[in-house]
Scaffold this motif. Structure first.
Motif, PDB file in Angstrom:
ATOM      1  N   VAL A 188       0.869  -1.117   0.017  1.00  0.00           N
ATOM      2  CA  VAL A 188      -0.088  -0.061   0.101  1.00  0.00           C
ATOM      3  C   VAL A 188       0.946   1.159  -0.099  1.00  0.00           C
ATOM      4  N   SER A 189       0.495   2.219  -0.836  1.00  0.00           N
ATOM      5  CA  SER A 189       1.248   3.627  -0.710  1.00  0.00           C
ATOM      6  C   SER A 189       0.417   4.617  -0.284  1.00  0.00           C
ATOM      7  N   PHE A 190       0.567   5.520   0.524  1.00  0.00           N
ATOM      8  CA  PHE A 190      -0.221   6.580   1.061  1.00  0.00           C
ATOM      9  C   PHE A 190       0.417   7.695   1.479  1.00  0.00           C
ATOM     10  N   ARG A 191      -0.366   8.632   1.759  1.00  0.00           N
ATOM     11  CA  ARG A 191       0.237  10.123   2.449  1.00  0.00           C
ATOM     12  C   ARG A 191      -0.638  10.392   3.565  1.00  0.00           C
ATOM     13  N   VAL A 192      -0.032  10.858   4.652  1.00  0.00           N
ATOM     14  CA  VAL A 192      -0.569  11.713   5.692  1.00  0.00           C
ATOM     15  C   VAL A 192      -0.718  13.070   5.418  1.00  0.00           C
ATOM     16  N   ALA A 193      -2.248  13.547   5.390  1.00  0.00           N
ATOM     17  CA  ALA A 193      -2.274  15.058   5.281  1.00  0.00           C
ATOM     18  C   ALA A 193      -1.629  15.875   6.113  1.00  0.00           C
ATOM     19  N   GLY A 194      -0.850  16.992   5.302  1.00  0.00           N
ATOM     20  CA  GLY A 194       0.070  17.818   6.254  1.00  0.00           C
ATOM     21  C   GLY A 194       1.245  17.597   6.410  1.00  0.00           C
ATOM     22  N   MET A 195       1.822  16.374   6.107  1.00  0.00           N
ATOM     23  CA  MET A 195       3.208  15.781   6.343  1.00  0.00           C
ATOM     24  C   MET A 195       3.722  15.371   4.935  1.00  0.00           C
ATOM     25  N   SER A 196       4.963  15.582   4.456  1.00  0.00           N
ATOM     26  CA  SER A 196       5.539  14.975   3.384  1.00  0.00           C
ATOM     27  C   SER A 196       5.788  13.714   3.645  1.00  0.00           C
ATOM     28  N   PRO A 197       5.782  12.895   2.664  1.00  0.00           N
ATOM     29  CA  PRO A 197       6.569  11.437   2.753  1.00  0.00           C
ATOM     30  C   PRO A 197       7.553  11.339   3.630  1.00  0.00           C
ATOM     31  N   GLY A 198       8.591  12.112   3.318  1.00  0.00           N
ATOM     32  CA  GLY A 198       9.982  11.955   4.055  1.00  0.00           C
ATOM     33  C   GLY A 198       9.870  12.310   5.566  1.00  0.00           C
ATOM     34  N   ALA A 199       8.846  13.011   5.969  1.00  0.00           N
ATOM     35  CA  ALA A 199       8.662  13.506   7.344  1.00  0.00           C
ATOM     36  C   ALA A 199       7.734  12.474   7.765  1.00  0.00           C
ATOM     37  N   THR A 200       6.967  11.713   7.090  1.00  0.00           N
ATOM     38  CA  THR A 200       6.202  10.475   7.773  1.00  0.00           C
ATOM     39  C   THR A 200       6.967   9.474   8.058  1.00  0.00           C
ATOM     40  N   GLN A 201       8.042   9.127   6.835  1.00  0.00           N
ATOM     41  CA  GLN A 201       8.838   8.031   7.117  1.00  0.00           C
ATOM     42  C   GLN A 201       9.771   8.211   8.295  1.00  0.00           C
ATOM     43  N   GLU A 202      10.441   9.349   8.312  1.00  0.00           N
ATOM     44  CA  GLU A 202      11.222   9.827   9.447  1.00  0.00           C
ATOM     45  C   GLU A 202      10.654   9.742  11.001  1.00  0.00           C
ATOM     46  N   GLU A 231      -0.154   4.607  15.304  1.00  0.00           N
ATOM     47  CA  GLU A 231       1.066   5.843  15.174  1.00  0.00           C
ATOM     48  C   GLU A 231       0.810   6.570  13.917  1.00  0.00           C
ATOM     49  N   LEU A 232       0.053   6.256  12.913  1.00  0.00           N
ATOM     50  CA  LEU A 232      -0.477   7.064  12.032  1.00  0.00           C
ATOM     51  C   LEU A 232      -1.510   7.942  12.502  1.00  0.00           C
ATOM     52  N   ASP A 233      -2.513   7.714  13.490  1.00  0.00           N
ATOM     53  CA  ASP A 233      -3.355   8.536  14.054  1.00  0.00           C
ATOM     54  C   ASP A 233      -2.574   9.669  15.031  1.00  0.00           C
ATOM     55  N   ALA A 234      -1.542   9.406  15.331  1.00  0.00           N
ATOM     56  CA  ALA A 234      -0.766  10.315  16.343  1.00  0.00           C
ATOM     57  C   ALA A 234      -0.020  11.360  15.431  1.00  0.00           C
ATOM     58  N   LEU A 235       0.468  10.831  14.150  1.00  0.00           N
ATOM     59  CA  LEU A 235       0.957  11.627  13.192  1.00  0.00           C
ATOM     60  C   LEU A 235       0.127  12.574  12.663  1.00  0.00           C
ATOM     61  N   ALA A 236      -1.018  12.027  12.287  1.00  0.00           N
ATOM     62  CA  ALA A 236      -2.111  13.093  11.458  1.00  0.00           C
ATOM     63  C   ALA A 236      -2.559  13.964  12.632  1.00  0.00           C
ATOM     64  N   ASP A 237      -2.674  13.605  13.942  1.00  0.00           N
ATOM     65  CA  ASP A 237      -3.231  14.678  14.914  1.00  0.00           C
ATOM     66  C   ASP A 237      -2.186  15.695  14.999  1.00  0.00           C
ATOM     67  N   ARG A 238      -0.817  15.370  15.001  1.00  0.00           N
ATOM     68  CA  ARG A 238       0.014  16.116  15.221  1.00  0.00           C
ATOM     69  C   ARG A 238       0.287  17.212  13.919  1.00  0.00           C
ATOM     70  N   ALA A 239       0.075  16.629  12.652  1.00  0.00           N
ATOM     71  CA  ALA A 239       0.055  17.648  11.507  1.00  0.00           C
ATOM     72  C   ALA A 239      -1.089  18.216  11.572  1.00  0.00           C
ATOM     73  N   GLY A 240      -2.220  17.951  12.105  1.00  0.00           N
ATOM     74  CA  GLY A 240      -3.575  18.748  12.077  1.00  0.00           C
ATOM     75  C   GLY A 240      -3.196  19.978  12.994  1.00  0.00           C
ATOM     76  N   ARG A 241      -2.613  19.633  14.030  1.00  0.00           N
ATOM     77  CA  ARG A 241      -2.489  20.819  15.107  1.00  0.00           C
ATOM     78  C   ARG A 241      -1.214  22.014  14.652  1.00  0.00           C
ATOM     79  N   MET A 242      -0.636  21.397  13.843  1.00  0.00           N
ATOM     80  CA  MET A 242       0.670  22.234  13.335  1.00  0.00           C
ATOM     81  C   MET A 242      -0.078  22.975  12.224  1.00  0.00           C
ATOM     82  N   ALA A 243      -1.010  22.550  11.467  1.00  0.00           N
ATOM     83  CA  ALA A 243      -1.676  23.134  10.357  1.00  0.00           C
ATOM     84  C   ALA A 243      -2.546  24.081  10.608  1.00  0.00           C
ATOM     85  N   GLY A 244      -3.158  23.783  12.010  1.00  0.00           N
ATOM     86  CA  GLY A 244      -4.181  24.809  12.707  1.00  0.00           C
ATOM     87  C   GLY A 244      -3.515  25.866  13.282  1.00  0.00           C
TER      88      GLY A 244
END
Length: 408
Positions: free
Chosen positions: A330-344, A395-408
C-alpha cells in the motif's frame, strides 16, 4: 490450520531487534537457514567450477542446487534458470541481446505500472534499434492495468511485451495470462517482472504465460541475487555478448564472471525455507512450496485487509489505488506531512517503511507525486502480525493529529 506466526517469526534473527518491518517490497529480512547456508559455504573449501577436485565440485553443486531450487519455486526447468546479481542487471542483459535483433518498425510494449527495471532497459534497447515503444496505461483512480487495452497496443510488428505480475508501488496484480495470450497471438515474447509477486504466493511460469520471468531472492528471505527463467530452447536461440573463453552453454552464456557461490547456497536455502512455511505440507519441494506459499498468502491477505480497512477509516490518510487483486503493498500519504517526514517519524517509533517512488517512476509521474516526494509504502510479508498492523495505524493516528495541530 492457522498460519503459525510464532514459528515463522522465530526463523528470522533480525526480528529480535524489535523493529517493525513493513518494507518487504524493498527487501525482506533474511531467514536463519539462509544465513547458516551462506556461512557454511564460506567456511568450506570452494574453488572455481571443476570436476577435478573437491573445491571445484562443490561449486558445481552450489550452482546446480540454486538452479534446481529456483526452478521448483517457479515451475521452471533448472536448465533454463539464469542466475545473476540483480533483476535489473539480468533484464539489461536480455534487453541488449534481444534488442540486437530488432529493426526499425519493430514495436515493444511496456507499462506505466512497472518498476523502471522492466521499462527503461526495453525503452533504451528499442531506441538503439530504432524500434517503436508503445505504452500500456494505468487507471489513475483504481491503479488497474486493464488487459483489454493490449488488443490495441500489440500488432504483427510487436516483438516484446514487458509487464509486471505485481506492482511494487501499489500492489496491483494485472491479468498477466490474458495479456500474454494477446501478445502470443501475434508472436511476441512476454517478459514478466515477478520480483514483487513471487514472494506472495505460488508462482507457475506456464500458467502466467510468461516466456521469461525474473525474480530476486532478497525479496523472499534470501540473499542479494536474482534469477531469470525461461525454456532452455528459448535461451539457446539467443546470443548475448560474452567473453570469448567463457562458456557458450545454456544457461551459462548469460552469466557474467565468477558467481558468488556462498550466496547461491543461500538461494537454495531460501527456497527450502519457503517450502517449510507449512509444516504439515507433504510431497516434493515444488508441492511443499505451493502449500507453504498459499498459507503465507492467506495470512498476508488477512493483514492487508486489516490495514486497508484501518486506513479507509482515517480521512487524513490518502491511499493510492484500489485494484481488485493486489500484492500486500500500500502507498499512502498523511495530510499535512511530506512522505519523508512521515517516514522519519515512523522510523523514530521503530517502524521500517519505504518512501519516494521506489523506482516505479512512470506511475508516480502519472500521478503527479514524484516531484513532491512520492508516497510512503507499507509492504506486508509473512512474518508481520496483526498487532504490528494495529500499532502502525495507531502511530499514523498520532502523526495525523500532530500534523493537524501544526496546520491549525
Amino acid at each position: 490450520m492457522p498460519f503459525d506466526i510464532a514459528r515463522t517469526r522465530a526463523a528470522y534473527p533480525a526480528l529480535t531487534e524489535g523493529f517493525v518491518h513493513f518494507d518487504g517490497a524493498g527487501g525482506t529480512q533474511t531467514a536463519a537457514g539462509v544465513i547458516d547456508a551462506v556461512t557454511d559455504a564460506m567456511r568450506s573449501a570452494v574453488g572455481n567450477r571443476s570436476a577435478a577436485n573437491v573445491a571445484g565440485r562443490r561449486s558445481l553443486e552450489l550452482v546446480a542446487g540454486a538452479r534446481s531450487a529456483v526452478a521448483d519455486l517457479l515451475g521452471a526447468d533448472p536448465a533454463g534458470v539464469v542466475l545473476g546479481p540483480s533483476a535489473t542487471a539480468l533484464t539489461y542483459t536480455l534487453a541488449r541481446t534481444l534488442g540486437a535483433t530488432w529493426r526499425p518498425g519493430d514495436e515493444v510494449v511496456v507499462s506505466r505500472l512497472d518498476h523502471d527495471a522492466n521499462v527503461r532497459p526495453w525503452v533504451q534497447a528499442a531506441e538503439a534499434a530504432g524500434a517503436t515503444v508503445r505504452w500500456a496505461e494505468v487507471d489513475r483512480h483504481t491503479g488497474e492495468l486493464p488487459a483489454a487495452q493490449y488488443a490495441d497496443l500489440v500488432s504483427e510488428r510487436t516483438r516484446l511485451v514487458a509487464v509486471t505480475a505485481g506492482s511494487n508501488a501499489i500492489g496491483t496484480m494485472p491479468d498477466v495470462s490474458a495479456i500474454a495470450k494477446t501478445a502470443h497471438a501475434v508472436g511476441a515474447l512476454v517478459h514478466v517482472d515477478g520480483v514483487h509477486s513471487v514472494p506472495h504466493g505460488p508462482t507457475d511460469l506456464a500458467s502466467l504465460g510468461a516466456d521469461v520471468l525474473v525474480t530476486s531472492a532478497y525479496k523472499w528471505s534470501g540473499p542479494h541475487l536474482a534469477a531469470m527463467v525461461a525454456d532452455p530452447a528459448r535461451w539457446a536461440a539467443l546470443r548475448p555478448a560474452k567473453l570469448v573463453p567463457s562458456s557458450d552453454a545454456v544457461p551459462d552464456r548469460f552469466e557474467y564472471g565468477t558467481p558468488s557461490f556462498p550466496l547461491l547456497a543461500g538461494v537454495a536455502a531460501a527456497v527450502d525455507h519457503l517450502a517449510g512455511l507449512d509444516p504439515d505440507a507433504v510431497g516434493d519441494r515444488r508441492a511443499r512450496l505451493r502449500a507453504g506459499l498459499a498459507a503465507a498468502q492467506a495470512h498476508e491477505e488477512a493483514l492487508l485487509d486489516r490495514l486497508l480497512a484501518g486506513l479507509a477509516q482515517r480521512p487524513a490518510i490518502t491511499v493510492y489505488g484500489s485494484p481488485a487483486r493486489r500484492c500486500p503493498t500500500v502507498s499512502f500519504r498523511v495530510a499535512g506531512m511530506s512522505p519523508g517526514a512521515t517516514q522519519e517519524a515512523l522510523g523514530s517509533a521503530g517502524f521500517c517503511l519505504s518512501v519516494g517512488d521506489y523506482y516505479a517512476y512512470e506511475y508516480f509521474q502519472l500521478m503527479g507525486l514524484r516531484d513532491s516526494g512520492g508516497a510512503v509504502r507499507a509492504s506486508i510479508y509473512h512474518y508481520n502480525t496483526a498487532d504490528e498492523v494495529d500499532r502502525l495505524l495507531g502511530e499514523l493516528d498520532a502523526l495525523a493529529d500532530r500534523a493537524g495541530r501544526m496546520a491549525g
